[in-house]
Design an enzyme around this catalytic site. Sequence first.
Site, PDB file in Angstrom:
ATOM      1  N   LYS A 245       0.858  -1.188   0.000  1.00  0.00           N
ATOM      2  CA  LYS A 245       0.000   0.000   0.000  1.00  0.00           C
ATOM      3  C   LYS A 245       0.894   1.239   0.000  1.00  0.00           C
ATOM      4  O   LYS A 245       1.703   1.428   0.909  1.00  0.00           O
ATOM      5  CB  LYS A 245      -0.905  -0.009   1.238  1.00  0.00           C
ATOM      6  CG  LYS A 245      -1.675   1.307   1.456  1.00  0.00           C
ATOM      7  CD  LYS A 245      -2.613   1.265   2.660  1.00  0.00           C
ATOM      8  CE  LYS A 245      -3.215   2.630   2.971  1.00  0.00           C
ATOM      9  NZ  LYS A 245      -4.101   2.641   4.149  1.00  0.00           N
ATOM     10  N   ASP A 250      -2.689  10.262   3.069  1.00  0.00           N
ATOM     11  CA  ASP A 250      -4.069   9.840   3.323  1.00  0.00           C
ATOM     12  C   ASP A 250      -4.759  10.889   4.197  1.00  0.00           C
ATOM     13  O   ASP A 250      -4.653  10.869   5.419  1.00  0.00           O
ATOM     14  CB  ASP A 250      -4.072   8.461   4.017  1.00  0.00           C
ATOM     15  CG  ASP A 250      -5.493   7.984   4.320  1.00  0.00           C
ATOM     16  OD1 ASP A 250      -6.449   8.587   3.788  1.00  0.00           O
ATOM     17  OD2 ASP A 250      -5.632   6.999   5.080  1.00  0.00           O
ATOM     18  N   LYS A 257     -10.240  13.024   7.721  1.00  0.00           N
ATOM     19  CA  LYS A 257      -9.724  12.714   9.063  1.00  0.00           C
ATOM     20  C   LYS A 257      -9.735  13.983   9.906  1.00  0.00           C
ATOM     21  O   LYS A 257      -9.458  15.067   9.380  1.00  0.00           O
ATOM     22  CB  LYS A 257      -8.278  12.223   8.971  1.00  0.00           C
ATOM     23  CG  LYS A 257      -8.104  10.809   8.464  1.00  0.00           C
ATOM     24  CD  LYS A 257      -6.636  10.413   8.449  1.00  0.00           C
ATOM     25  CE  LYS A 257      -6.415   9.045   7.823  1.00  0.00           C
ATOM     26  NZ  LYS A 257      -7.021   7.932   8.553  1.00  0.00           N
ATOM     27  N   ASP A 327     -12.166   6.969   3.742  1.00  0.00           N
ATOM     28  CA  ASP A 327     -10.921   6.786   4.490  1.00  0.00           C
ATOM     29  C   ASP A 327     -10.487   5.312   4.521  1.00  0.00           C
ATOM     30  O   ASP A 327      -9.367   5.001   4.922  1.00  0.00           O
ATOM     31  CB  ASP A 327     -11.091   7.348   5.909  1.00  0.00           C
ATOM     32  CG  ASP A 327      -9.759   7.618   6.584  1.00  0.00           C
ATOM     33  OD1 ASP A 327      -8.725   7.554   5.891  1.00  0.00           O
ATOM     34  OD2 ASP A 327      -9.753   7.889   7.801  1.00  0.00           O
ATOM     35  N   GLU A 329      -9.465   3.557   2.177  1.00  0.00           N
ATOM     36  CA  GLU A 329      -9.020   3.648   0.778  1.00  0.00           C
ATOM     37  C   GLU A 329      -7.924   2.629   0.461  1.00  0.00           C
ATOM     38  O   GLU A 329      -7.812   2.183  -0.675  1.00  0.00           O
ATOM     39  CB  GLU A 329      -8.517   5.067   0.489  1.00  0.00           C
ATOM     40  CG  GLU A 329      -7.059   5.363   0.879  1.00  0.00           C
ATOM     41  CD  GLU A 329      -6.758   5.214   2.375  1.00  0.00           C
ATOM     42  OE1 GLU A 329      -7.692   5.366   3.187  1.00  0.00           O
ATOM     43  OE2 GLU A 329      -5.604   4.936   2.728  1.00  0.00           O
ATOM     44  N   ARG A 331      -7.571  -0.480   1.193  1.00  0.00           N
ATOM     45  CA  ARG A 331      -8.108  -1.769   0.732  1.00  0.00           C
ATOM     46  C   ARG A 331      -8.579  -1.690  -0.715  1.00  0.00           C
ATOM     47  O   ARG A 331      -8.564  -2.692  -1.434  1.00  0.00           O
ATOM     48  CB  ARG A 331      -9.215  -2.240   1.682  1.00  0.00           C
ATOM     49  CG  ARG A 331     -10.402  -1.350   1.765  1.00  0.00           C
ATOM     50  CD  ARG A 331     -11.292  -1.649   2.965  1.00  0.00           C
ATOM     51  NE  ARG A 331     -10.725  -1.147   4.219  1.00  0.00           N
ATOM     52  CZ  ARG A 331     -11.300  -1.320   5.420  1.00  0.00           C
ATOM     53  NH1 ARG A 331     -12.442  -1.987   5.528  1.00  0.00           N
ATOM     54  NH2 ARG A 331     -10.732  -0.831   6.498  1.00  0.00           N
TER      55      ARG A 331
HETATM   56  N1  BES Z   1      -4.181   4.710   6.771  1.00  0.00           N
HETATM   57  C1  BES Z   1      -5.280   4.450   7.609  1.00  0.00           C
HETATM   58  C2  BES Z   1      -4.948   3.488   8.758  1.00  0.00           C
HETATM   59  C3  BES Z   1      -3.975   3.947   9.794  1.00  0.00           C
HETATM   60  C4  BES Z   1      -4.426   4.518  10.964  1.00  0.00           C
HETATM   61  C5  BES Z   1      -2.625   3.758   9.651  1.00  0.00           C
HETATM   62  C6  BES Z   1      -3.535   4.913  11.937  1.00  0.00           C
HETATM   63  C7  BES Z   1      -1.720   4.158  10.630  1.00  0.00           C
HETATM   64  C8  BES Z   1      -2.187   4.725  11.778  1.00  0.00           C
HETATM   65  C9  BES Z   1      -6.430   3.841   6.817  1.00  0.00           C
HETATM   66  O1  BES Z   1      -6.515   4.215   5.494  1.00  0.00           O
HETATM   67  C10 BES Z   1      -7.681   4.260   7.501  1.00  0.00           C
HETATM   68  O2  BES Z   1      -7.928   5.433   7.555  1.00  0.00           O
HETATM   69  N2  BES Z   1      -8.429   3.304   8.005  1.00  0.00           N
HETATM   70  C11 BES Z   1      -9.631   3.580   8.705  1.00  0.00           C
HETATM   71  C12 BES Z   1     -10.646   2.536   8.303  1.00  0.00           C
HETATM   72  C13 BES Z   1     -12.032   2.845   8.740  1.00  0.00           C
HETATM   73  C14 BES Z   1     -12.560   4.043   7.971  1.00  0.00           C
HETATM   74  C15 BES Z   1     -12.897   1.643   8.508  1.00  0.00           C
HETATM   75  C16 BES Z   1      -9.333   3.502  10.207  1.00  0.00           C
HETATM   76  O3  BES Z   1      -8.536   2.666  10.607  1.00  0.00           O
HETATM   77  O4  BES Z   1      -9.892   4.308  10.935  1.00  0.00           O
HETATM   78 ZN    ZN Z   2      -4.716   4.807   4.588  1.00  0.00          ZN
HETATM   79 ZN    ZN Z   3      -7.613   6.046   5.235  1.00  0.00          ZN
END
Ligand code: BES
Ligand code: ZN
Ligand code: ZN
Length: 488
Positions: A245, A250, A257, A327, A329, A331
């Site tokens: 990835k 992001d 966020k 968010d 994204e 996946r």
């Molecule tokens: N890049 C983030 C995950 C992440 C969070 C990495 C904290 C490192 C530290 C990912 O794209 C994300 O935002 N995931 C969301 C998923 C949710 C919307 C289902 C998350 O983990 O909140």
């Molecule tokens: Zn991400």
């Molecule tokens: Zn994200």
Amino acid sequence: MRFEVVDKRLHEIQADIEIVLVIDKNLDHKWIQDKEALERLGFEGKKEQVAFLPEKGRIYVGTTLEHDEIRIAAAKAIKTLKGKNYKSAKVGVYIQNCPITNIKAFVEGSILGAYEFDRYKSEKKNKNIEEIYIANEEYSNKPFTLENAKKSVQEAIIVAETTNMVRDIVNTPPNEIYPESFAKLAAQTASHEGIEVQILDESDLEKEQMGAFLAVAKASANPPRLVHLSYKPQNPKAKIAIVGKGLTYDSGGLSLKPSDYMVTMKADKSGASAALGIILAAKKLEIPVEIHAILGLAENMVGPNAYKPDDVLKAKNGKTIEVRNTDAEGRLVLADCLCYAQEKVDPDYIIDLATLTGACVVALGEYTSGVMGHSKELKQKMLQAANASGELAGELPFNRYLPKLLESKIADICNISSSRYGGAITAALFLSEFIEEKNKDKWVHLDIAGPAYVEKEWGYNPYGASGAGVRMVVKWLQKEFVFAKKHP
Ligand code: BES
Ligand code: ZN
Ligand code: ZN
């Protein structure tokens, strides 16, 4: 930092300082020449305890013979000497059961511990030791061959320096590393090593029908790239796809966020950075497997053209995805990259690395990667490799009920779960929808969201990027395809 294995006893070597590892608090060992001074200082040789005796020309560090303790102790010594006027150091060799593990660990710990990201500091003040001599002296009188030692030092240098290169990429801010510049950097570094490079731009991604990947990238002024690197040695024992990835930023997209959570999201490219590091290290170590690294590079931004919650996307394998949160994204990018890897490579193993979920950090803590997949055996081997490499990893198990949480009323699948629990696993189960039936047991997913970027120092890891995933996967490759079966 240079290392030299010297065929001399410790006292015959000229160096500015001697590093003495005190094993298991044993201050009575014949190597400990300053017992009295150490006792006066209250030094007992506890793990990570340091006693710096400049007038004696020695620095003592407490440790055990466990390999990761050696890494931590080496880092501790190097960090203590940082910024001082010492250019060279010497150290004896410590061997336990395996004659090479601890030499490797010492070298790795020194290089990893010396790392600091100071590219943007106008004044660079913290100079490290430049030269380390490893003597032919041995702590426990076990057999030791110079040739073995030299070979292990070379291996350790490759693994640790590659990890540091990955740290540099992850730490580089998003105004410098965006998909195009990342692709260029990957192409330069890889082709320099004789690795084949193919870069796909937006129009290529259209042709490949990667509708999920393209949607994530839509709002950014920086267009997406897919980088496909191939290392093809003669007579490979297997074909392996490593998918990373690579969100160079992001922001969360329209499901924006909160600002506190957005900071550090330059590190959302850690999976792709690790994949690049792994293929480079494999090439340098001459691991006899064909490796394909597939980097999915995009920026998740807001803008008039942004993809939206409620959009329905079509992935490369024809599956439709209801977007409920922009968010989630990573996946979406990985879904298409995994399809691409299976179609183009037909691999024997598929490993993906991603900073995929905050839920993984909640589950395992910030130092540990999550290992997920359908094959018990593959997961087990990856966990063992992580352990032998010094990385922390833990399994998060699938079950028959969780996939239901991804069901969509209007499309084949949703991009988020309907429950707020088990988010690391449901994200992995989403990815599993893009793994062909025949490949299910060949796939393992590594969620490196925790350790990839930590805003404090830990062990031999610095503030910021750690290079998570590199050492673990390289060790798995070595254990699986290079070492004799019984080797740790
Ligand atoms: N890049 C983030 C995950 C992440 C969070 C990495 C904290 C490192 C530290 C990912 O794209 C994300 O935002 N995931 C969301 C998923 C949710 C919307 C289902 C998350 O983990 O909140
Ligand atoms: Zn991400
Ligand atoms: Zn994200």
